[in-house]
Scaffold this active site. Structure first.
Site, PDB file in Angstrom:
ATOM      1  N   CYS A 230       3.709  15.515   3.149  1.00  0.00           N
ATOM      2  CA  CYS A 230       4.343  15.641   4.466  1.00  0.00           C
ATOM      3  C   CYS A 230       5.598  16.504   4.449  1.00  0.00           C
ATOM      4  O   CYS A 230       6.162  16.762   5.515  1.00  0.00           O
ATOM      5  CB  CYS A 230       4.672  14.247   5.008  1.00  0.00           C
TER       6      CYS A 230
ATOM      7  N   CYS B 159       5.961   8.551  -1.527  1.00  0.00           N
ATOM      8  CA  CYS B 159       6.706   8.988  -0.356  1.00  0.00           C
ATOM      9  C   CYS B 159       6.829   7.836   0.643  1.00  0.00           C
ATOM     10  O   CYS B 159       5.812   7.295   1.110  1.00  0.00           O
ATOM     11  CB  CYS B 159       5.999  10.169   0.292  1.00  0.00           C
TER      12      CYS B 159
ATOM     13  N   THR C 236      23.761  35.313 -16.103  1.00  0.00           N
ATOM     14  CA  THR C 236      22.305  35.286 -15.990  1.00  0.00           C
ATOM     15  C   THR C 236      21.710  36.460 -16.753  1.00  0.00           C
ATOM     16  O   THR C 236      22.295  37.552 -16.786  1.00  0.00           O
ATOM     17  CB  THR C 236      21.868  35.344 -14.519  1.00  0.00           C
TER      18      THR C 236
ATOM     19  N   CYS D 189       8.259  15.429  -0.480  1.00  0.00           N
ATOM     20  CA  CYS D 189       6.866  15.001  -0.572  1.00  0.00           C
ATOM     21  C   CYS D 189       5.955  16.218  -0.554  1.00  0.00           C
ATOM     22  O   CYS D 189       6.143  17.137   0.246  1.00  0.00           O
ATOM     23  CB  CYS D 189       6.526  14.063   0.582  1.00  0.00           C
TER      24      CYS D 189
ATOM     25  N   GLN E 133      21.229  30.560  -9.367  1.00  0.00           N
ATOM     26  CA  GLN E 133      19.967  30.183  -9.972  1.00  0.00           C
ATOM     27  C   GLN E 133      20.019  28.780 -10.559  1.00  0.00           C
ATOM     28  O   GLN E 133      19.005  28.277 -11.054  1.00  0.00           O
ATOM     29  CB  GLN E 133      19.599  31.186 -11.073  1.00  0.00           C
ATOM     30  N   ASN E 134      21.195  28.169 -10.527  1.00  0.00           N
ATOM     31  CA  ASN E 134      21.365  26.840 -11.095  1.00  0.00           C
ATOM     32  C   ASN E 134      20.859  25.778 -10.127  1.00  0.00           C
ATOM     33  O   ASN E 134      20.888  25.961  -8.898  1.00  0.00           O
ATOM     34  CB  ASN E 134      22.835  26.596 -11.429  1.00  0.00           C
ATOM     35  N   ILE E 135      20.456  24.670 -10.687  1.00  0.00           N
ATOM     36  CA  ILE E 135      19.952  23.557  -9.877  1.00  0.00           C
ATOM     37  C   ILE E 135      20.893  22.363  -9.930  1.00  0.00           C
ATOM     38  O   ILE E 135      20.575  21.296  -9.397  1.00  0.00           O
ATOM     39  CB  ILE E 135      18.544  23.130 -10.356  1.00  0.00           C
ATOM     40  N   ASP E 136      22.094  22.536 -10.547  1.00  0.00           N
ATOM     41  CA  ASP E 136      23.012  21.411 -10.712  1.00  0.00           C
ATOM     42  C   ASP E 136      23.878  21.166  -9.483  1.00  0.00           C
ATOM     43  O   ASP E 136      24.512  20.115  -9.376  1.00  0.00           O
ATOM     44  CB  ASP E 136      23.910  21.643 -11.924  1.00  0.00           C
TER      45      ASP E 136
ATOM     46  N   HIS F  75      16.673  28.595  -6.761  1.00  0.00           N
ATOM     47  CA  HIS F  75      15.623  27.861  -7.472  1.00  0.00           C
ATOM     48  C   HIS F  75      15.628  26.381  -7.130  1.00  0.00           C
ATOM     49  O   HIS F  75      15.174  25.557  -7.931  1.00  0.00           O
ATOM     50  CB  HIS F  75      15.770  28.040  -8.982  1.00  0.00           C
TER      51      HIS F  75
END
Length: 590
Positions: free
Chosen positions: A224, A245, A313, A221, A138-141, A213
């Site tokens: 597009c 973009c 989590t 973009c 679930q991490n975005i790092d 996530h």
């Protein structure tokens, strides 16, 4: 029923949930959980922000987490929670969009400076050992990428559900479609595509780590949908300005040159999934999860998940909650089926269902853990998680990772030692074989010849008549001491005929040697040379065991027959009257 196992000694169990059972032997159950992970063949890990806190990445919902920090740092914005900046409505006005871009720039800098934690490293170790099927983060790092795991979401063919009779040639080929996978894919999960099939295999290999996530690695973009590296636009995001973009800008310039109307230039946004919006790669994530859940025809996950580890989590996101429930159900069902099959194979009987009633005490001999939850707090609402987890390990993910890494190193050392012992045994066997080829076969042959000669000597000795010392025995003892003899042997010499009758136990050996005529002074009588078969009282062998012979005149004394009946004297020679003699039968003298 979920077993409560604290990683820190002395921790008391919380009052809720009610289905939580404290462990009487926490150390034993902790080793059991570690063993379940190390013995898993298809381990699925669902992790959250708790595994990245020690790397300097803040979590979201704790007291010092990102939601509370954003609310405290922006008092004029009247944010109810920092969660408002992770909602899709953030793009509704320029001010919240600017705040969102600045926050993403800060998080990107933190993730770029972060190093893999012990838990990230242990994930790589499990992958190297072939135990890891998938990591859903679930991490975005994207720290998993730094630890060496392949990372991203593969692109699946959009036309895979269309019938084979209506193929369409329009659109770019599968290999030209973009993908956000940022590492070399693993070679254990993918398979080649089958054109025209209803459910086609993925066009690319499935990465080991799937971001649920999104990720801070890329921007995309909104018009597009082209993807670009985020690090190239950090200065613009720091100023709170969404970058334009480049693809849309170039397309717009081309349309103006050929005289077509303008379509507009899109804005780039971070490729993270916000609340109340759809995942742009949700179809790919769902397909990977489906394959890991039910299995596939090829690759490592052909049988589906067999062990689940949920770590770091709080399980608040609905999609993640559903995924964890399904993975837990599949892993536990496979574990119970395997246990049932092994029990039936060992006992020949099916495992009976447990008797409902009082809950049994938890012991180390129970079924293995197939669904493990590792976190400081149990997820809520607790009633939703009854029967989902086999054990709750309360504590820090990094402490557990260190214990797990120690067991991995120990197991690797034991395996290396076993291989070394095996190699040494093979070398010893090869050396022994070489020694036998050099000289041992001759020794074995000589030994065999000696054994053969010894056997022949024993046989010759057995063939010769045994000589026993004469002992004084009464007639009663001689009559009662009877054993079963073998057939007599007849030896033909050059000048004489010798008949040797095998000895009876405790008796004399009768022997008749005919060499000279009978002297004239002895009284002659005709008796059979061997006792007849009808005289059962004084003999054990039948007449078939003796060779036939002619009658021979042999002298004897009537005193030998003093103890016999008239019938015995008239018909045949009794055994008690037989004695060894040179010219006849020696008379018995009592």
């Amino acid at each position: 029923m979920t077993v409560f196992v604290p990683l820190k000694a002395g921790s008391s169990p919380p009052p809720t949930p009610s289905f939580l059972v404290p462990s009487e032997t926490p150390n034993l159950h902790l080793r059991k959980a570690i063993k379940a992970i190390l013995k898993a063949k298809r381990l699925v890990v669902v992790c959250g922000a708790g595994i990245s806190v020690s790397a300097g990445i803040p979590d979201f919902r704790s007291e010092s987490g990102l939601f509370q920090t954003l609310k405290r740092d922006n008092p004029k914005e009247a944010l109810s929670s920092g969660r408002d900046l992770f909602d899709a409505s953030v793009f509704n006005n320029e001010h919240t969009t600017s705040m969102f871009c600045q926050m993403i720039a800060q998080l990107s800098e933190l993730s770029q400076a972060a190093s893999p934690t012990p838990f990230h490293q242990v994930l790589r170790s499990l992958d190297d050992r072939g135990r890891l099927l998938r990591v859903y983060t679930q991490n975005i790092d994207a720290i998993e990428l730094k630890s060496g795991l392949s990372f991203g979401v593969p692109e699946f063919d959009k036309r895979r559900a269309r019938p084979r009779s209506k193929p369409k040639s329009t659109g770019p080929p599968i290999t030209d479609q973009p993908t956000i996978s940022t590492s070399a894919p693993s070679s254990q999960d993918g398979s080649s595509t089958t054109p025209g099939s209803r459910y086609m295999s993925p066009a690319v290999e499935v990465p080991r780590c799937i971001p649920l996530h999104g990720t801070l690695q890329t921007l995309h973009c909104q018009t597009c949908m082209h993807t670009f590296p985020l690090e190239d636009y950090v200065p613009s995001l720091t100023l709170g300005t969404p970058p334009t973009c480049p693809e849309c800008t170039q397309m717009e310039e081309t349309r103006q040159l050929i005289g077509k109307r303008a379509r507009g230039v899109g804005k780039l946004r971070p490729s993270v999934v916000l609340y109340n919006e759809l995942h742009k790669d949700g179809e790919g994530v769902g397909e990977v999860a489906r394959r890991d859940l039910v299995g596939c025809s090829k690759g490592k996950g052909r049988s589906g998940v067999d062990t689940l580890l949920v770590v770091g989590t709080s399980l608040k996101v609905p999609g993640t909650k559903r995924m964890v429930r399904e993975f837990s159900k599949a892993a536990r069902a496979r574990g119970h089926a395997a246990s049932r099959d092994s029990t039936a194979a060992s006992t020949g009987l099916a495992t009976p269902a447990p008797t409902p009633g009082k809950r049994p005490a938890i012991s180390a001999g129970d079924s293995p853990f197939k669904s493990i939850y590792l976190n400081f707090d149990f997820p809520g609402p607790t009633r939703e998680w009854e029967g989902v987890f086999d054990v709750w390990l309360q504590g820090d993910a990094q402490s557990f990772a260190e214990l797990l890494e120690q067991e991995i190193v120990k197991e690797a050392a034991e395996k290396e030692a076993a291989l070394e012992r095996k190699r040494k045994r093979e070398e010893d066997a090869a050396h022994l074989e070489g020694s036998e080829e050099a000289g041992l076969p001759k020794k074995k042959t000589a030994k065999r010849e000696n054994q053969s000669s010894e056997k022949l000597t024993k046989r010759k000795l057995k063939a010769l008549p045994s000589v026993r010392p004469r002992k004084s025995k009464s007639k009663h003892q001689e009559d009662m001491d009877i054993s079963v003899p073998s057939a007599p042997k007849i030896t033909h010499g050059n000048s004489k005929l010798t008949i040797r009758i095998p000895p009876l136990k405790g008796r004399y050996i009768p022997e008749v040697c005919i060499t000279t005529p009978v002297p004239r002074g002895l009284k002659a009588a005709q008796f059979p040379c061997t006792p007849p078969a009808t005289h059962v009282k004084h003999r054990l062998l039948s007449h078939s065991d003796y060779p036939p012979s002619d009658t021979t005149e042999i002298g004897f004394d009537e005193s030998d027959l003093s103890e016999l009946s008239g019938d015995e004297v008239a018909g045949e020679l009794p055994r008690t009257a037989i004695r060894t003699a040179q010219y006849g039968l020696r008379a018995s003298r009592g």
